[in-house]
Design a protein around this motif. Sequence first.
Motif, PDB file in Angstrom:
ATOM      1  N   LEU A 232       0.846  -1.198  -0.111  1.00  0.00           N
ATOM      2  CA  LEU A 232       0.054   0.025  -0.137  1.00  0.00           C
ATOM      3  C   LEU A 232       0.983   1.010   0.002  1.00  0.00           C
ATOM      4  N   PRO A 233       1.314   1.857  -1.129  1.00  0.00           N
ATOM      5  CA  PRO A 233       2.230   2.732  -1.184  1.00  0.00           C
ATOM      6  C   PRO A 233       1.657   4.220  -0.473  1.00  0.00           C
ATOM      7  N   ASN A 234       0.544   4.502  -0.428  1.00  0.00           N
ATOM      8  CA  ASN A 234       0.108   5.675   0.075  1.00  0.00           C
ATOM      9  C   ASN A 234      -0.124   5.603   1.428  1.00  0.00           C
ATOM     10  N   VAL A 235      -0.140   4.375   2.296  1.00  0.00           N
ATOM     11  CA  VAL A 235      -0.185   4.093   3.594  1.00  0.00           C
ATOM     12  C   VAL A 235       1.017   4.972   4.456  1.00  0.00           C
ATOM     13  N   GLU A 236       0.402   5.620   5.692  1.00  0.00           N
ATOM     14  CA  GLU A 236       1.249   6.423   6.589  1.00  0.00           C
ATOM     15  C   GLU A 236       1.762   5.414   7.646  1.00  0.00           C
ATOM     16  N   ILE A 237       3.003   5.409   8.055  1.00  0.00           N
ATOM     17  CA  ILE A 237       3.654   4.504   9.075  1.00  0.00           C
ATOM     18  C   ILE A 237       4.083   5.331  10.368  1.00  0.00           C
ATOM     19  N   VAL A 238       3.375   4.911  11.440  1.00  0.00           N
ATOM     20  CA  VAL A 238       3.768   5.628  12.892  1.00  0.00           C
ATOM     21  C   VAL A 238       4.383   4.338  13.636  1.00  0.00           C
ATOM     22  N   PHE A 239       5.850   4.545  14.016  1.00  0.00           N
ATOM     23  CA  PHE A 239       6.376   3.747  14.658  1.00  0.00           C
ATOM     24  C   PHE A 239       6.288   3.656  16.177  1.00  0.00           C
ATOM     25  N   THR A 240       6.087   2.647  16.882  1.00  0.00           N
ATOM     26  CA  THR A 240       5.995   2.958  18.526  1.00  0.00           C
ATOM     27  C   THR A 240       7.140   1.817  19.013  1.00  0.00           C
ATOM     28  N   THR A 241       7.931   2.233  19.884  1.00  0.00           N
ATOM     29  CA  THR A 241       8.905   1.611  20.528  1.00  0.00           C
ATOM     30  C   THR A 241       9.411   2.053  21.991  1.00  0.00           C
ATOM     31  N   GLY A 242       9.967   1.238  22.747  1.00  0.00           N
ATOM     32  CA  GLY A 242      10.526   1.591  23.950  1.00  0.00           C
ATOM     33  C   GLY A 242      12.023   1.870  23.864  1.00  0.00           C
TER      34      GLY A 242
ATOM     35  N   ALA B 237      15.142   5.253  15.672  1.00  0.00           N
ATOM     36  CA  ALA B 237      14.621   6.265  15.346  1.00  0.00           C
ATOM     37  C   ALA B 237      15.113   6.730  13.956  1.00  0.00           C
ATOM     38  N   ILE B 238      16.317   6.589  13.676  1.00  0.00           N
ATOM     39  CA  ILE B 238      17.018   6.978  12.252  1.00  0.00           C
ATOM     40  C   ILE B 238      16.362   5.891  11.236  1.00  0.00           C
ATOM     41  N   ASP B 239      16.339   4.651  11.595  1.00  0.00           N
ATOM     42  CA  ASP B 239      15.931   3.900  10.765  1.00  0.00           C
ATOM     43  C   ASP B 239      14.530   4.024  10.336  1.00  0.00           C
ATOM     44  N   ALA B 240      13.956   4.328  11.320  1.00  0.00           N
ATOM     45  CA  ALA B 240      12.406   4.589  11.293  1.00  0.00           C
ATOM     46  C   ALA B 240      12.285   5.638  10.179  1.00  0.00           C
ATOM     47  N   PHE B 241      12.683   6.775  10.188  1.00  0.00           N
ATOM     48  CA  PHE B 241      12.454   7.782   9.349  1.00  0.00           C
ATOM     49  C   PHE B 241      13.255   7.619   7.728  1.00  0.00           C
ATOM     50  N   ASN B 242      14.181   6.726   7.964  1.00  0.00           N
ATOM     51  CA  ASN B 242      14.765   6.351   6.672  1.00  0.00           C
ATOM     52  C   ASN B 242      13.646   5.436   5.948  1.00  0.00           C
ATOM     53  N   LEU B 243      12.765   4.875   6.477  1.00  0.00           N
ATOM     54  CA  LEU B 243      11.616   4.285   5.684  1.00  0.00           C
ATOM     55  C   LEU B 243      10.534   4.903   5.562  1.00  0.00           C
ATOM     56  N   HIS B 244      10.833   6.378   5.898  1.00  0.00           N
ATOM     57  CA  HIS B 244       9.673   7.250   5.584  1.00  0.00           C
ATOM     58  C   HIS B 244       8.697   7.080   6.050  1.00  0.00           C
ATOM     59  N   ALA B 245       8.747   7.015   7.442  1.00  0.00           N
ATOM     60  CA  ALA B 245       7.713   6.925   8.494  1.00  0.00           C
ATOM     61  C   ALA B 245       7.262   8.418   8.862  1.00  0.00           C
ATOM     62  N   ILE B 246       6.024   8.566   8.863  1.00  0.00           N
ATOM     63  CA  ILE B 246       5.594  10.211   9.231  1.00  0.00           C
ATOM     64  C   ILE B 246       5.907  10.499  10.617  1.00  0.00           C
ATOM     65  N   ASP B 247       6.012   9.414  11.696  1.00  0.00           N
ATOM     66  CA  ASP B 247       6.332   9.821  13.053  1.00  0.00           C
ATOM     67  C   ASP B 247       6.836   8.622  13.765  1.00  0.00           C
ATOM     68  N   TYR B 248       7.254   8.818  14.872  1.00  0.00           N
ATOM     69  CA  TYR B 248       8.006   7.947  15.632  1.00  0.00           C
ATOM     70  C   TYR B 248       7.564   8.231  17.179  1.00  0.00           C
ATOM     71  N   LEU B 249       6.965   7.201  17.828  1.00  0.00           N
ATOM     72  CA  LEU B 249       6.708   7.389  19.321  1.00  0.00           C
ATOM     73  C   LEU B 249       7.303   6.549  20.176  1.00  0.00           C
ATOM     74  N   LEU B 250       7.603   7.062  21.281  1.00  0.00           N
ATOM     75  CA  LEU B 250       8.247   6.272  22.501  1.00  0.00           C
ATOM     76  C   LEU B 250       7.257   5.666  23.429  1.00  0.00           C
ATOM     77  N   LYS B 251       7.363   4.460  23.772  1.00  0.00           N
ATOM     78  CA  LYS B 251       6.428   3.837  24.900  1.00  0.00           C
ATOM     79  C   LYS B 251       6.857   4.423  26.100  1.00  0.00           C
ATOM     80  N   PRO B 252       5.966   4.466  26.988  1.00  0.00           N
ATOM     81  CA  PRO B 252       4.730   4.442  27.016  1.00  0.00           C
ATOM     82  C   PRO B 252       4.240   5.740  26.312  1.00  0.00           C
ATOM     83  N   VAL B 253       3.314   5.581  25.238  1.00  0.00           N
ATOM     84  CA  VAL B 253       2.842   6.570  24.413  1.00  0.00           C
ATOM     85  C   VAL B 253       1.932   7.726  25.260  1.00  0.00           C
ATOM     86  N   GLN B 254       2.258   8.909  24.921  1.00  0.00           N
ATOM     87  CA  GLN B 254       1.591   9.846  25.854  1.00  0.00           C
ATOM     88  C   GLN B 254       0.421  10.617  25.321  1.00  0.00           C
ATOM     89  N   LYS B 255      -0.512  10.992  25.694  1.00  0.00           N
ATOM     90  CA  LYS B 255      -1.858  11.508  25.172  1.00  0.00           C
ATOM     91  C   LYS B 255      -1.533  12.750  24.341  1.00  0.00           C
TER      92      LYS B 255
END
Length: 390
Positions: A74-84, A89-107
């Motif tokens: 799905l080329p048009n899908v947006e990816i948001v990575f979550t991890t502890g 982070a760098i690898d995530a954005f190299n994959l064209h993720a739109i954002d990166y959230l650290l766990k536990p995710v804050q509101k």
Amino acid sequence: MRIVIVDDEHLPLTRLKTLLEKSGIPGIDIVGEYTDSLEVINKIETLLPDVVFLDIVMPDLDGLALGEKIQELLPNVEIVFTTGFDQYAIDAFNLHAIDYLLKPVQKLRLNKTLERLQRVIEKNQPISKKQKTIKLLGGLKIVMPDGNTQLMKWRTSKAKELFAYMLSHHNEMIYRDTILEMFWPESDMDKASKQLYTAIYTIRQTVKNYGLDGVKISSLVLNSGYQLMTENVVIDVEQWLAQLKSLPPLDHETLKKHEHAFQYYTGDYLGDSNYIWSESERERLRRLWLYHAQHLSEFYIKHENYLAAVMVQEKVQSYSPDEENSYFTLMKLYDLLNNDAAVEEQYWLLKKMLQEQLAVDPSEEVEDWFKNWRKINEISAEKYFRLGYI
């Protein structure tokens, strides 16, 4: 905003789901939750999410590899990575993720991501959202971008029919002699040619009046014929056929897509007119819809959703009242719903239809079923009377 959540641990998955549902961002629709990365690959093309919230540390297939696979499907899908672990982070954005959230995710952090996603998704909405739709199913109409439907008004019925014919063969060359022979067979060549010119002029003016700038009629070289071209205009028949063709196998997860395709059919092809040239296409499209309707009805019956099956069969009967099977199916469904009056009504409606259309009675199978049903109901009524219930 259609969202899929992927995390191999149930607790953070549930927490993220709760935060998303309570975010206050309108239009949030969580269409899938998975702890198995391989299952996501099998289901993602069916779910068609706008966004995937994806844990990076996953068994079997890590989140980075899974994100790459999802973007391939799905080329048009947006990816948001979550991890502890923020070292990803760098690898995530190299994959064209739109954002990166650290766990536990804050509101608050999540809401910022959602607002950003909303802006990106709205910006990337296809132009078709602003397109006009020309309806041929149920009759010739225009659906405006705001959803309002307008019945096209024509100066002459001949101009309307010629437009419908050309639209049905849009982007094709239609020879002038073919048009003259079809629409003015009894007129001499000079008179027929003048009527053709008048009809073409009327079509161009009518199309202009309705703001259909993407519909243009070209006169071909040496006056040999015409070609109606469409651009930035949706034709409902083509859209519906594309939906049918792309439907995945019917199950609980794909049911909404099948229901949408079923409901999209709003009547027979050019159903407000009796054009001889459209009869074969009308019958072909109706048969395709009836086949899909029966498939959907059988699914509902299998899973004991009898009311939904009744709604399907009632729509079938309204569009195709000569379908004997719809009456019989409704008789059996109403029996399961303990609606005796409706069973009787369907039997007599079927009997009336067959007498008027073919001068015959219902089939032996229907007659036997109805007689047996009446016998059982008479026995039940007698039993209840004896027991003092009625």
